[in-house]
Design an enzyme around this catalytic site. Sequence first.
Site, PDB file in Angstrom:
ATOM      1  N   VAL A 122       0.914  -1.141   0.000  1.00  0.00           N
ATOM      2  CA  VAL A 122       0.000   0.000   0.000  1.00  0.00           C
ATOM      3  C   VAL A 122       0.958   1.195   0.000  1.00  0.00           C
ATOM      4  CG1 VAL A 122      -1.824   1.231   1.235  1.00  0.00           C
ATOM      5  CG2 VAL A 122      -1.792  -1.279   1.228  1.00  0.00           C
ATOM      6  N   PRO A 123       1.255   1.717  -1.196  1.00  0.00           N
ATOM      7  CA  PRO A 123       2.449   2.557  -1.398  1.00  0.00           C
ATOM      8  C   PRO A 123       2.355   3.982  -0.862  1.00  0.00           C
ATOM      9  CG  PRO A 123       1.243   2.358  -3.443  1.00  0.00           C
ATOM     10  CD  PRO A 123       0.536   1.476  -2.438  1.00  0.00           C
ATOM     11  N   CYS A 124       2.380   4.097   0.454  1.00  0.00           N
ATOM     12  CA  CYS A 124       2.350   5.416   1.087  1.00  0.00           C
ATOM     13  C   CYS A 124       3.598   6.234   0.752  1.00  0.00           C
ATOM     14  CB  CYS A 124       2.174   5.287   2.598  1.00  0.00           C
ATOM     15  SG  CYS A 124       3.329   4.172   3.405  1.00  0.00           S
ATOM     16  N   HIS A 125       4.657   5.560   0.310  1.00  0.00           N
ATOM     17  CA  HIS A 125       5.883   6.283  -0.071  1.00  0.00           C
ATOM     18  C   HIS A 125       5.683   7.124  -1.327  1.00  0.00           C
ATOM     19  CE1 HIS A 125       6.108   2.461  -2.316  1.00  0.00           C
ATOM     20  NE2 HIS A 125       6.784   3.144  -3.222  1.00  0.00           N
ATOM     21  N   ARG A 126       4.610   6.878  -2.080  1.00  0.00           N
ATOM     22  CA  ARG A 126       4.359   7.623  -3.315  1.00  0.00           C
ATOM     23  C   ARG A 126       3.636   8.942  -3.080  1.00  0.00           C
ATOM     24  NH1 ARG A 126       2.411   2.249  -6.462  1.00  0.00           N
ATOM     25  NH2 ARG A 126       4.442   1.208  -6.474  1.00  0.00           N
TER      26      ARG A 126
END
Length: 162
Positions: A122-126
């Site tokens: 769940v790409p919160c880094h994006r």
Amino acid sequence: MMEIYTHIMPSPVGPLTIRGNDTTINEITFKEGIVTEPVTLPEVFRLCIAELEAYFAGTLETFTFPIEQQGTPFQQSVWQQLIAIPYGHTISYLQLAKRINNPKSIRAVGTTNGKNQLVIVVPCHRVIGSNGSLVGFGGGLWRKKWLLDHEMKKKYGSNLLF
């Protein structure tokens, strides 16, 4: 009650703690110092590990193993929008708030982003600041930069963002 399994996976951004049960992965975090006993892991763990290894090798952009994390309907809506951010792309916290049709919820979106227990998948880094800066990442900004650089290099063949 289902048995909960924990596995520590080495990665280029440090050890990943993976937790879940026989059917779903519920947590992938950067928690360190956890010691696990060797156990036979369910198939969902083997798939998760294989897909994470492929992601780090640059051969996988979309994860397919089953995930589930507990949260309010608001949190679930934010996490669903995170999953919708394409590999190698970024959006701002304001754009994320607008995607859930609630532009005034920018702070709550940031807080929910920080509560994500399924990093990378769940790409919160994006999610980045409106001015393009790297802000807010529980795993440390160096990890966020590494993940974004990794995706940009694999997607575009060079380092375009930072």
